[in-house]
Scaffold this active site. Structure first.
Site, PDB file in Angstrom:
ATOM      1  N   ASP A 102      10.980 -46.645 -25.398  1.00 33.90           N
ATOM      2  CA  ASP A 102      10.787 -47.890 -26.142  1.00 33.90           C
ATOM      3  C   ASP A 102      11.146 -47.617 -27.578  1.00 33.90           C
ATOM      4  O   ASP A 102      11.134 -46.478 -28.020  1.00 33.90           O
ATOM      5  CB  ASP A 102       9.295 -48.263 -26.154  1.00 33.90           C
ATOM      6  CG  ASP A 102       8.829 -48.809 -24.836  1.00 33.90           C
ATOM      7  OD1 ASP A 102       9.684 -49.129 -24.023  1.00 33.90           O
ATOM      8  OD2 ASP A 102       7.605 -48.898 -24.652  1.00 33.90           O
ATOM      9  N   THR A 160      -0.256  -3.819 -11.362  1.00 35.52           N
ATOM     10  CA  THR A 160       0.990  -4.408 -11.850  1.00 35.52           C
ATOM     11  C   THR A 160       1.014  -5.916 -11.664  1.00 35.52           C
ATOM     12  O   THR A 160       1.370  -6.649 -12.568  1.00 35.52           O
ATOM     13  CB  THR A 160       2.203  -3.767 -11.167  1.00 35.52           C
ATOM     14  OG1 THR A 160       2.039  -3.904  -9.771  1.00 35.52           O
ATOM     15  CG2 THR A 160       2.326  -2.321 -11.555  1.00 35.52           C
ATOM     16  N   GLU A 169       8.675  -0.516  -4.719  1.00 37.61           N
ATOM     17  CA  GLU A 169       7.710   0.221  -3.889  1.00 37.61           C
ATOM     18  C   GLU A 169       8.231   0.390  -2.465  1.00 37.61           C
ATOM     19  O   GLU A 169       8.127   1.464  -1.870  1.00 37.61           O
ATOM     20  CB  GLU A 169       6.386  -0.562  -3.805  1.00 37.61           C
ATOM     21  CG  GLU A 169       5.564  -0.549  -5.076  1.00 37.61           C
ATOM     22  CD  GLU A 169       4.443  -1.576  -5.029  1.00 37.61           C
ATOM     23  OE1 GLU A 169       3.649  -1.559  -4.068  1.00 37.61           O
ATOM     24  OE2 GLU A 169       4.361  -2.415  -5.955  1.00 37.61           O
ATOM     25  N   ASN A 175       7.748  -5.037  -6.279  1.00 37.16           N
ATOM     26  CA  ASN A 175       7.421  -4.831  -4.873  1.00 37.16           C
ATOM     27  C   ASN A 175       8.580  -4.189  -4.137  1.00 37.16           C
ATOM     28  O   ASN A 175       8.398  -3.307  -3.296  1.00 37.16           O
ATOM     29  CB  ASN A 175       7.078  -6.167  -4.210  1.00 37.16           C
ATOM     30  CG  ASN A 175       5.787  -6.733  -4.750  1.00 37.16           C
ATOM     31  OD1 ASN A 175       5.107  -6.072  -5.539  1.00 37.16           O
ATOM     32  ND2 ASN A 175       5.451  -7.942  -4.356  1.00 37.16           N
ATOM     33  N   ASN A 220      -0.051  -2.104  -6.787  1.00 32.03           N
ATOM     34  CA  ASN A 220       0.020  -3.542  -6.583  1.00 32.03           C
ATOM     35  C   ASN A 220      -1.015  -4.277  -7.429  1.00 32.03           C
ATOM     36  O   ASN A 220      -0.723  -5.308  -8.026  1.00 32.03           O
ATOM     37  CB  ASN A 220      -0.227  -3.815  -5.100  1.00 32.03           C
ATOM     38  CG  ASN A 220       0.331  -5.138  -4.696  1.00 32.03           C
ATOM     39  OD1 ASN A 220       1.425  -5.482  -5.120  1.00 32.03           O
ATOM     40  ND2 ASN A 220      -0.414  -5.887  -3.918  1.00 32.03           N
ATOM     41  N   VAL A 270       0.681  -5.511   2.117  1.00 30.90           N
ATOM     42  CA  VAL A 270       0.024  -6.121   0.962  1.00 30.90           C
ATOM     43  C   VAL A 270       0.949  -6.062  -0.254  1.00 30.90           C
ATOM     44  O   VAL A 270       1.056  -7.009  -1.039  1.00 30.90           O
ATOM     45  CB  VAL A 270      -1.316  -5.411   0.662  1.00 30.90           C
ATOM     46  CG1 VAL A 270      -1.941  -5.943  -0.610  1.00 30.90           C
ATOM     47  CG2 VAL A 270      -2.270  -5.588   1.830  1.00 30.90           C
ATOM     48  N   ALA A 271       1.649  -4.947  -0.389  1.00 28.05           N
ATOM     49  CA  ALA A 271       2.535  -4.787  -1.539  1.00 28.05           C
ATOM     50  C   ALA A 271       3.723  -5.733  -1.461  1.00 28.05           C
ATOM     51  O   ALA A 271       4.160  -6.287  -2.467  1.00 28.05           O
ATOM     52  CB  ALA A 271       3.031  -3.350  -1.603  1.00 28.05           C
TER      53      ALA A 271
END
Ligand code: ATP
Length: 927
Positions: A336, A762, A734, A731, A759, A289-290
């Site tokens: 234009d 942050t 970690e 990440n 996670n 997950v992290a």
């Protein structure tokens, strides 16, 4: 017998238009009054198709629980439940719920922002109400309203034509027929006419390609043909943008890498017999997950949607989300001239008839002359000047109206070029209303930017003829006392001269010869050189109308009358915007239908070019593709171009690798707008068709707005990169802690719940706050980033690598220090956990800019981020010092000196990143 699908209310085409008008009790000259509008609105409802359903909040919420990562966590929680580990179950589910809440909040906001944009993309409609012309939003229309449509208008509701002048409509969206069909105001017969053949009706969802018309609205909203087939017109498209797609892809790749790492951690932990299998299993899941920056696609969406919202505050309405990000890569802006670079506030400054000029600025030099109906007219010396003014006012679709709000000053409605002519004529006592009564218009050929002229045909009454007889006699060779029709043509002088064979030299008609031509061209050139727009007027008297109402029949053998020149000052803010473009590596290019010299004069004034290089439409038509491709690299001014040339220029620029933004307003600009990377339509003067083809609409028609939008696009891209830098380095940090921990005797330094916590706190709020970071000081001082540039380019890969390693090293060192001091496992792990969380906060603050120091940026310049950092800090303190939370997260309360140590250690990353930025600022590192 009734035809299938043809209920009584759909048979409007069979009814006489007068009958329909009386059915709705409306006079086409007056329109509806307020009471009837309200009554009809109550009866028929607003003119809206049933809304495209917004995603319901429940659906958004449900989707938060169906993401792969969340499912993995839920499974983990179920396993823990089966094993009786209730603490883990509660922890994991809390994380899942908080995560879902955050995801929900992000997506809900993005969805709302897009919905708000969608509402704004609704076109407005010109209606006649209470005797006045006005623009209303299309939902406000009610049956009985009198609407006016012209080339480029989208039809806002099913309506029966009351007047149709050369009207053609594109009805592909309804009938599938891609060729425009002719429209009339006649009553039709025939019971079973399919929609495609109901030529006296115009239908919601179709568009006018040519001519103009007046119609009475007969069906609105879901009762329209389009409503009946329940087709939905999406105004704002929400396709996935290239960046979103790349993020999804990156997410998938990272998932694979993450799984690899998780496998390694699992094996290492298992061999080291660090923890029991169950703990190891949970840790592995937490790491997966992290490792996956699952917030990435969401942050891209929210950055784009909020960016689009910010752009709207600065008058740029984004219609297609990918545009926000493409804007950041734009290398050429083709604009234009009239109205975008200039103010489109035309004022006639000079009238020139056969060499005699009147300078209007000498008569009234207060900028835009304020005129009132009762003003005393100015005097003219020559009848030919009167003819020029009268012709200019008759061959004209603008109107003068009394503005009650500004002291009854007369204001013009319609094309500013034409409005200027009306004002000039009125100054000399020639009022359009009166002239229209005296010389009713019987036929016309509308203006088109290809032909650059328009023609009207008027009935001339006997009285006028009697007054003008001596002059008219000289105008018409076969004069026989009957001159019923006057044809007036006004337009670009160069083209006009080709269809004139005579000149009116003060009451005398003379042959157009080389000498005359030269004199007129010279006068045209001299005026154009001063940046003025020059329009020529020619006329002819005829006894009979040609059979065909076509341009060639009218626009021939004309008598040249004179020139009217008008000033249209550049917009004051454009010069600076052009300068900004140059600094930002973007080339501004002017593309105009105006005269080359007028174009050059304005281009020089605005610094768009410092050379006299210019290409005209005629030259463009003769160039080969290769020649054009070579030319577009250097030429920055194009004049007398037609819409199809715009397409060629876009293509040539794109084949040279440019990312092109192109403006357009007319119905024929749509292909060029579609082809360009960013099609930009004009909010005020743009036709509905051009708006629909565009990716972005600038509501104030201002070039400077495009430049501001580019800046916003760059900022958004920067912010997405900042978020990636931040979250991916974090990440990585970690992962390194967990990966290298066992090698220095720390085993797995963080528990599953701690990893999930880091996670959440942050990636969540600080990440979101980075998405609203204001522009950097150098946003418009660097070249555009190539659209296919790797997202890791410009030092980002490097940053993620070293910051992750540094963060990991600092935390592991702290852990090791704790172990060496014989602290309990729980205590030193709390040190690692706290240092890691706080390091991320330091990183979030440092990463706010890619080059500027936080101290020059100012801590307060992104308050949401400061708030997020403060909140995270408080939460972390809660995790340490609130017993119930500490129990949950397996932490111990840190003694003050140790807490301070964590704080100091966690600033290491901050200072290191500040040094990196210093090196970048001073050119020692790229970034
Ligand atoms: P751009 O907006 O692309 O910079 P433009 O608006 O000047 O250019 P057009 O509107 O296509 O371009 O006008 C081109 C030329 O057509 C003008 O220079 C003028 O001579 C002529 N023209 C413009 N408006 C009218 C009008 N209402 N009637 C007759 N002629 C016109």
């Amino acid at each position: 017998m009734t035809a299938p699908n043809s209920s009584p209310q759909t048979d409007w085409h069979l009814k006489d238009s007068q009958a329909i008008l009386s059915q709705f009790n409306v006079d086409p000259q007056q329109g509806l009054d307020t009471a009837t509008i309200e009554k009809n609105r109550a009866k028929y409802g607003p003119n809206k198709l049933d809304e495209h359903q917004l995603k319901s909040p429940w659906l958004i919420l449900w989707e938060q629980f169906t993401e792969v990562m969340v499912i993995v966590l839920i499974v983990a929680a179920l396993i823990s439940l089966a094993l009786g580990e209730y603490k883990d179950v509660i922890a994991i589910m809390t994380i899942v719920i908080l995560n879902a809440a955050l995801g929900f909040f992000q997506e809900y906001r993005a969805e709302r922002a897009m919905a708000a944009l969608q509402e704004l993309a609704n076109p407005t409609v010109r209606v006649r109400r209470k005797g006045k012309l006005m623009d209303v939003e299309s939902w406000e229309l009610v049956p009985g309203d009198i609407i006016l449509v012209e080339a480029g208008s989208k039809i806002p509701a099913d309506s029966r034509l009351v007047e149709a002048v050369n009207l053609r409509a594109q009805e592909a969206s309804l009938t599938g027929e891609s060729e425009p069909v002719n429209k009339t105001d006649d009553t039709l017969t025939g019971e079973h006419l399919p929609v495609a053949d109901r030529s006296n009706m115009i239908y919601l969802g179709t568009a006018v390609t040519y001519g103009r018309g007046t119609a009475v609205v007969v069906e609105t909203g879901m009762s329209t043909e389009l409503g009946r087939i329940a087709e939905l017109i999406q105004n704002v498209e929400t396709d996935q943008t290239p960046l979103q797609k790349r993020m999804d892809e990156l997410g998938r790749k990272l998932a694979v890498i993450a799984l690899g790492i998780v496998g390694v951690v699992f094996v290492v932990g298992f061999i080291g017999q660090e923890a029991d299998i169950q703990e190891l299993f949970l840790t592995a899941i937490a790491m997966a997950v992290a490792a996956i920056p699952e917030g990435l696609p969401a942050v891209v969406t929210i950055a784009l949607a909020l960016g689009a919202q910010r752009m709207l505050k600065r008058e740029a309405l984004v219609r297609k989300l990918p545009a926000v990000e493409t804007l950041g890569s734009v290398t050429v802006i083709c604009s234009d001239k009239t109205g975008t670079l200039t103010q489109n506030q035309m004022t006639v400054r000079m009238l020139d008839v056969v060499g005699d000029t009147i300078n209007l600025s000498q008569l009234k030099d207060d900028g835009h002359p304020a005129i009132h109906k009762g003003d005393k007219p100015l005097d003219l010396d020559k009848p030919s000047q009167a003819l020029l003014l009268v012709g200019g006012a008759l061959c004209n679709d603008a109107t003068l109206t009394d503005d009650e709000d500004s002291n009854h000053t007369l204001v013009t409605i319609g094309d500013p070029t034409e409005g200027a002519l009306l004002v000039a004529a009125a100054q000399f006592g020639y009022w359009k209303d009166d002239l229209d009564q005296q010389f009713p218009r019987v036929a016309e050929v509308p203006f088109s930017s290809e032909r650059k002229r328009m023609t009207t045909v008027h009935k001339v009454d006997q009285e006028t003829i009697a007054q003008l007889e001596p002059a008219l006699a000289s105008l018409y060779e076969g004069y026989s006392g009957q001159y019923p029709y006057a044809i007036f043509t006004k337009g670009a002088v160069d083209g006009l001269l080709d269809i004139c064979n005579r000149v009116w030299a003060d009451g005398q008609v003379e042959e157009m010869n080389a000498e005359w031509r030269q004199r007129i061209e010279e006068a045209n050139r001299k005026t154009a050189e001063q940046g003025l727009r020059v329009l020529g007027l020619a006329m002819r008297i005829t006894q009979e109308l040609p059979e065909n109402n076509n341009e060639n029949e009218f626009e021939q053998r004309l008598v040249f009358v004179g020139l009217a020149s008008m000033i249209d000052p550049p917009r004051p803010e454009v010069k600076e915007a052009v300068q900004t473009c140059r600094h930002a590596g973007i080339r501004p290019v002017m593309i105009t239908g105006d005269h080359p010299l007028t174009a050059l004069a304005i281009a020089h004034e605005l610094n768009i070019t410092d050379t006299d290089d210019i290409l005209t439409g005629r030259e463009l038509s003769q160039m080969s593709t290769q020649e054009l491709e070579d030319a577009v690299e250097t030429v920055s001014v194009y004049a007398r171009v037609s819409p199809e040339h715009k397409l060629n220029i876009v293509q040539a620029l794109q084949s040279k690798g440019h990312i092109v933004a192109m403006t357009g307003d007319g119905v024929n600009d749509a292909p060029a707008l579609r082809k360009s990377d960013i099609g930009v339509a004009m909010g005020i003067t743009g036709t509905d068709v051009s708006k629909e083809a565009a990716n972005m609409v600038i509501l104030d028609d201002n070039f400077a707005t495009i430049v501001r939008a580019v800046k916003e696009g760059r900022t958004i891209y920067d912010n997405v990169r900042k978020f990636m830098k931040y979250t991916m380095s974090s990440n990585a940090g970690e992962i390194y802690v967990m990966l290298f921990g066992p090698f220095i005797g720390l085993g797995l330094p963080l528990s599953a719940i701690q990893i999930l916590w880091i996670n959440l706190v942050t990636d969540g709020l600080p990440g979101l706050a980075l998405a609203v970071e204001p522009s950097e000081s150098n946003t418009m001082d660097r070249p555009p980033h190539p659209p296919d540039e790797s997202i890791f380019a410009r030092g980002m890969g490097r940053h993620i690598l070293w910051v992750g390693l540094l963060m990991g090293a600092v935390c592991l060192l702290i852990g090791r220090w704790g172990l060496n001091n014989n602290f309990s496992d729980e205590y030193w792990k709390t040190l690692v956990f706290t240092t890691l969380t706080l390091s991320q906060m330091g990183h979030a603050l440092a990463v706010r800019s890619g080059r500027d120091s936080l101290f020059t940026q100012g801590l307060l310049s992104n308050r949401p981020l400061l708030g997020a950092v403060a909140l995270t800090f408080i939460l972390q303190m809660g995790v340490l010092y609130v017993p119930i939370m500490a129990d949950f997260f397996d932490t111990l309360p840190l003694q003050l000196p140790h807490l301070l140590l964590c704080l100091i250690a966690s600033t290491v990353v901050f200072w290191a990143v500040e040094i990196e930025k210093w090196l970048i600022r001073n050119g020692h590192l790229n970034g």
